[in-house]
Design an enzyme around this catalytic site. Structure first.
Site, PDB file in Angstrom:
ATOM      1  N   PRO A 176      -2.164  -5.302   1.012  1.00  6.84           N
ATOM      2  CA  PRO A 176      -3.537  -4.755   0.932  1.00  6.84           C
ATOM      3  C   PRO A 176      -3.556  -3.397   1.998  1.00  6.84           C
ATOM      4  CG  PRO A 176      -3.788  -6.897   1.914  1.00  6.84           C
ATOM      5  CD  PRO A 176      -2.371  -6.619   1.435  1.00  6.84           C
TER       6      PRO A 176
ATOM      7  N   ASP B  86       2.264   4.804  -3.908  1.00  6.94           N
ATOM      8  CA  ASP B  86       1.175   4.976  -4.446  1.00  6.94           C
ATOM      9  C   ASP B  86      -0.018   5.570  -3.313  1.00  6.94           C
ATOM     10  OD1 ASP B  86       1.663   4.751  -6.875  1.00  6.94           O
ATOM     11  OD2 ASP B  86       0.904   2.684  -6.863  1.00  6.94           O
TER      12      ASP B  86
ATOM     13  N   LYS C 143      -1.434  11.155  -5.772  1.00  6.97           N
ATOM     14  CA  LYS C 143      -2.103  12.211  -6.090  1.00  6.97           C
ATOM     15  C   LYS C 143      -1.404  13.486  -6.412  1.00  6.97           C
ATOM     16  CE  LYS C 143      -5.698  10.852  -2.890  1.00  6.97           C
ATOM     17  NZ  LYS C 143      -6.688  11.099  -1.775  1.00  6.97           N
TER      18      LYS C 143
ATOM     19  N   MET D  74     -11.087  -3.474  -8.359  1.00 10.35           N
ATOM     20  CA  MET D  74     -11.286  -2.159  -9.548  1.00 10.35           C
ATOM     21  C   MET D  74     -12.882  -2.200 -10.133  1.00 10.35           C
ATOM     22  SD  MET D  74      -7.637  -1.182 -10.969  1.00 10.35           S
ATOM     23  CE  MET D  74      -7.312  -2.851 -11.643  1.00 10.35           C
TER      24      MET D  74
END
Length: 493
Positions: A15, A38, A60, A174
Site C-alpha cells: 500500500p 502504476d 499516467k 475505490m
C-alpha cells in the site's frame, strides 16, 4: 530477437510503506531489466530501484489519462519477447481489484513465462495503520472486501441486503466518489445509520489521514476533508477500536516532511531511520561518488587514515583486486574519522586504532597529534576524496608530519529538477558537497532563509550558513544523532 524468452513477474508493491514490500519482491526488483509500474507505487519504493533498470510509468500519460490495459499488455509482451526480465509492479496486491489476472491471462495466451508475487493489499494494510483490526472475535465473524468502482453503466453491482445480514466488517476500495450511493444502499437494506465507519486516505504512507465517523456521515466527511484516492472506507464495529489502537498517528515524526540530499547509495540509513518515526521522506540525492584508479602501496607507511566509509570501501576494493586482503595491514595503525567509517573497516576485519571525540577531519588531525598518536617520525597515508577538505592537510603540514594524500574517489554533483523546498520542515545535509550541489540545483529561485538545514557537522553547517540557511547541527556527526536532533527540534516547535 533472442531465442530465449524473458519472464514477467507480477509483483504487489503493497500500500505504500516501502517496509511492507516483501523480501521476494525486493529481490526480483533488484535483478529486473524493466519495471512497468502504476501510479499507486509509492515514491519511496521507486527511489530504491537501481538507476540502470528501465522504468516505464503506465499509471499516467499525456492528459493524465491511464495507459489503456491493452497497451500495458503489449509492453509486457514486447519486453519479455526481447529476452528481458520484466517486473509488473502494482500497488497493493495485484489480485485484489488490481486486474493482475487479466494481464497474466494475456501472457498465457502469448506463451510468455510469468510468476505472481503477492503484496499486502491496502484494504488490510491501511486498516492496520489506522489501528483498525479487520477482524476481532468480540465484534465480527467475517471480513468482506468490496469494490466501489461502478460499471460502464454507472451502476454499482453490490448486494446490499446480503452484506447487511452477514454483520461483518466491510472494506470498500475505490469508493471515494461512490460512497454516498453505497451508504444509502446499506441503510436502505437495514444497516444502522449509526454503525461505526472510517476513511483511511493514503494508508501506510507518512501523510496518511484517518477520519472516524458513522456510516450516515461518511459522505459528508469525504467531501468536507477533500479525501482523494487512494483511500479505503471501513464499515463495522471494529472501527471503534481505532482511538485506542491507532499507533501510526502517535509516531514522533508523524506529519514532518523531510528532504534528504545525501547520495542514493548511502542515504538509506537516514531515510529509513526517519521513516520509522513516521516522517514523510523525499530523497533528493545531490551527489554521487565515483571510484578513482590509484596505485596501492602501503609498505612504507605505519599509519593509514580514512575520512569516510566510501574511502574505506574503495581502498579494500583495490586491495582485493591486487590479490591481497586485511593481512596486508599487519603491524599498521588505522584511524577513522567517525563511527560510520570505523564500522566499514570492521566489515573487512579491521578495528580502528583511533577515532576522534568529534567526528570531523579537523578534530581527527588535532587529536592524533595532541594525544601523541602520530609524530614527525611517522609515515602516514591518507585515503580520501579528491578535492577533500583542506583542514586535515593543513594540520599535518603545520606540525611537520610526513604524509601521502591518495584520492580514491571523487564526488560528482547532480543537477536535480527544482523542488519546492518550502513544503519541507527540514532538509538534511551530510556533507559540504551536498549543500553546494543542492544550491546549484535551485540556483537563485529559493529564499534560503526559509530552509531549515539539519547538518551532520560544523563544516557542513558552515557551508549551509553561507547560503543563508537556518542551520541546526546534530550533537554528534552520526546518522542516529541527526535523527535524534530532528525529533528534538520538531517537538520543540
Amino acid at each position: 530477437m533472442p531465442d530465449k524468452k524473458g519472464k514477467v513477474y507480477l509483483v504487489g508493491a503493497g500500500p505504500g510503506d516501502e517496509g511492507l514490500l516483501t523480501i521476494k519482491a525486493s529481490e526480483v526488483i533488484s535483478r529486473a531489466d524493466v519495471i512497468v509500474y502504476d501510479r499507486l507505487v509509492s515514491d519511496s519504493i521507486l527511489s530504491k530501484i537501481p538507476d540502470h533498470i528501465e522504468k516505464i510509468n503506465v499509471g499516467k500519460s499525456a492528459g493524465n489519462h491511464p495507459v489503456p490495459q491493452q497497451e500495458i499488455n503489449r509492453i509486457l509482451a514486447e519486453k519479455a519477447l526481447e529476452g528481458k526480465t520484466v517486473v509488473r509492479l502494482k500497488g497493493g496486491d495485484p489480485f485484489v481489484f488490481g486486474r493482475g489476472g487479466e494481464e497474466l491471462e494475456f501472457l498465457y495466451e502469448k506463451s510468455i513465462p510469468f510468476e505472481a508475487i503477492p503484496g499486502i493489499t491496502s484494504a488490510l494494510g491501511a486498516a492496520a495503520y489506522a489501528g483498525i483490526p479487520a477482524t476481532h472475535r468480540d465484534y465480527c465473524s467475517s471480513l468482506h472486501i468490496i469494490t466501489g468502482h461502478s460499471g460502464k453503466n454507472g451502476k454499482l453491482n453490490i448486494d446490499y441486503a446480503s452484506f447487511v445480514k452477514l454483520n461483518g466488517t466491510l472494506i470498500f476500495m475505490m469508493a471515494v466518489s461512490t460512497f454516498s450511493q453505497i451508504a444509502n444502499g446499506l441503510i436502505k437494506a437495514g444497516m444502522n445509520p449509526e454503525t461505526e465507519a472510517a476513511v483511511v486516505e493514503n494508508g501506510t504512507r507518512s501523510y496518511q489521514r484517518t477520519f472516524l465517523s458513522k456510516l450516515c456521515e461518511i459522505p459528508k466527511v469525504i467531501a468536507a476533508n477533500h479525501v482523494q484516492s487512494p483511500a479505503i472506507i471501513i464499515v463495522g464495529k471494529v472501527c471503534s477500536l481505532s482511538e485506542r489502537l491507532d499507533w501510526f498517528s502517535r509516531l514522533p515524526l508523524k506529519g514532518c516532511r523531510i528532504l534528504v540530499t545525501g547520495p542514493k547509495t548511502t542515504s538509506g540509513k537516514l531515510a529509513s531511520g526517519l521513516g520509522e518515526l513516521g516522517a514523510h521522506i523525499v530523497e533528493y540525492p545531490c551527489i554521487r561518488t565515483e571510484p578513482l584508479d590509484f596505485r596501492l602501496d602501503i609498505r612504507e607507511y605505519n599509519w593509514l587514515i580514512f575520512t569516510s566509509a566510501v574511502g574505506v570501501a574503495a581502498f579494500f576494493n583495490k586491495l582485493y583486486e591486487s590479490k591481497l586482503d586485511s593481512r596486508a595491514l599487519c603491524h599498521k595503525k588505522v584511524a577513522a574519522v567517525g563511527p560510520q567509517t570505523a564500522e566499514e573497516l570492521l566489515k573487512h576485519g579491521i578495528y580502528a586504532d583511533f577515532v576522534p571525540s568529534i567526528f570531523d577531519s579537523r578534530h581527527l588531525g588535532e587529536e592524533l597529534i595532541k594525544r601523541n598518536k602520530i609524530t614527525s617520525k611517522d609515515k602516514i597515508i591518507l585515503f580520501r576524496a579528491k578535492d577533500g577538505t583542506q583542514e586535515l592537510i593543513d594540520i599535518l603540514e603545520n606540525n611537520h608530519i610526513s604524509y601521502t594524500d591518495v584520492p580514491v574517489y571523487k564526488t560528482v554533483y547532480i543537477k536535480n529538477e527544482k523542488i519546492d523546498v518550502e513544503q519541507f520542515n527540514y532538509v538534511t545535509f551530510t556533507s559540504e558537497s551536498c549543500v553546494k550541489s543542492f544550491a546549484g540545483s535551485l540556483a537563485d529561485t529559493v529564499d534560503y532563509s526559509k530552509v531549515h538545514a539539519i547538518c551532520i557537522g560544523e563544516s557542513t553547517a558552515k557551508a549551509a550558513k553561507a547560503y543563508g540557511m537556518n542551520t541546526i547541527v546534530s550533537d554528534m556527526a552520526t546518522i542516529p544523532s541527526m535523527v535524534a536532533k530532528i525529533t528534538e527540534v520538531y517537538h520543540a516547535n
